[in-house]
Write an enzyme that holds these catalytic residues in place. Sequence first.
Site, mmCIF file in Angstrom:
data_model
loop_
_atom_site.group_PDB
_atom_site.id
_atom_site.type_symbol
_atom_site.label_atom_id
_atom_site.label_comp_id
_atom_site.label_asym_id
_atom_site.label_seq_id
_atom_site.Cartn_x
_atom_site.Cartn_y
_atom_site.Cartn_z
ATOM 1 N N GLN A 51 0.795 -1.171 0.441
ATOM 2 C CA GLN A 51 0.177 0.138 -0.148
ATOM 3 C C GLN A 51 0.493 1.500 -0.037
ATOM 4 O O GLN A 51 0.628 2.690 -0.351
ATOM 5 C CB GLN A 51 -0.868 0.303 0.525
ATOM 6 C CG GLN A 51 -1.610 -1.470 1.194
ATOM 7 C CD GLN A 51 -2.657 -1.046 2.317
ATOM 8 O OE1 GLN A 51 -3.664 0.051 2.806
ATOM 9 N NE2 GLN A 51 -2.351 -2.247 3.510
ATOM 10 N N LYS A 102 7.909 -23.738 9.255
ATOM 11 C CA LYS A 102 8.144 -24.188 8.023
ATOM 12 C C LYS A 102 9.427 -23.945 7.891
ATOM 13 O O LYS A 102 10.628 -22.123 8.036
ATOM 14 C CB LYS A 102 7.139 -24.184 7.336
ATOM 15 C CG LYS A 102 7.371 -23.462 6.661
ATOM 16 C CD LYS A 102 6.179 -23.517 5.498
ATOM 17 C CE LYS A 102 5.943 -21.839 4.381
ATOM 18 N NZ LYS A 102 5.123 -21.901 3.634
#
Length: 313
Positions: A137, A194
Amino acid sequence: MATKELKIFSGNSNRDLAGEIADYLGISIGDAKVKTFQDGEISTSINESVRGADVFVVQPTCSPTNDNIMELLILMDALRRASASRITAVVPYYGYARQERKAKAREPITAKLIANIITTAGATRLVAMDLHAPAIQGFFDIPVDHLPGVPILAEYFLEKKLKDICVVSPDIGGVARARNFAERIGASLAIVDKRRPEPNVSEIMHVIGELNGKTAVLIDDIIDTAGTITQAASVLIEKGATEVYACCTHPVLSSPAVERLNNSVIKEVVVTNTIPLPKEKDSSKIKVLSVAPLLGEAIVRIHEDLSVSKLFS
């Protein structure tokens, strides 16, 4: 109330979604033709007056990404030269959003480059859904309305009335999204830790949270090759989850994603139509929800200079 005429135009990337938005607004899609010449060049013709109009161009920049970006840019340039009063780029899926930073030396920041050229082409505002990196943004020097997909997904799962739900983020970066989702449906929260040795390759390490006897719902912004989501689902079953659902806003589903999902332990994959799913990506496991009412209401509020954030309060 706004006095300028509201018009919707669309490229070729997701005309079905543009049509749904136009239906929600009670208007027709603007008369424009976007075609490709034999040499690959894109041509656009606007066949109605847009002088002084408040124009919204619906064009997710999904695959074929570069062609869809060029269609968006050329459409906006044509509208700007035709004296449209305001041009809002409605980009439900923002291509190149995953190239938002330099991970190593001499890499581009392509998400910023795309922001620059969208603005240069004539956009005076951007509407997007679930940017992969919310900081994008800030790449724009024009107003950006960033709409979340979580409320749509949460409403669907509330209607399913599942019991003992645990919402699971497939990585650390998605925890805020998963927490928001969990709060909306009254569920507990878990996180998959992960390691990703290279792009589109992930190695599941362990799960933070209690899954035993729970219905697990994995949530992410994007499902691309489905490697992470299907590996995570298997780990959740190993950790005691009774069944696993998955959901995301943007179903990129690059090959071999659909095959992986079909062969996985995941019971259902809930996605939205920010990206169109061609026939070759059809699956009995995939449920598609429409974002047209949300985008349509956002367009109305922008056109009438009303608050968009109140849609989610």
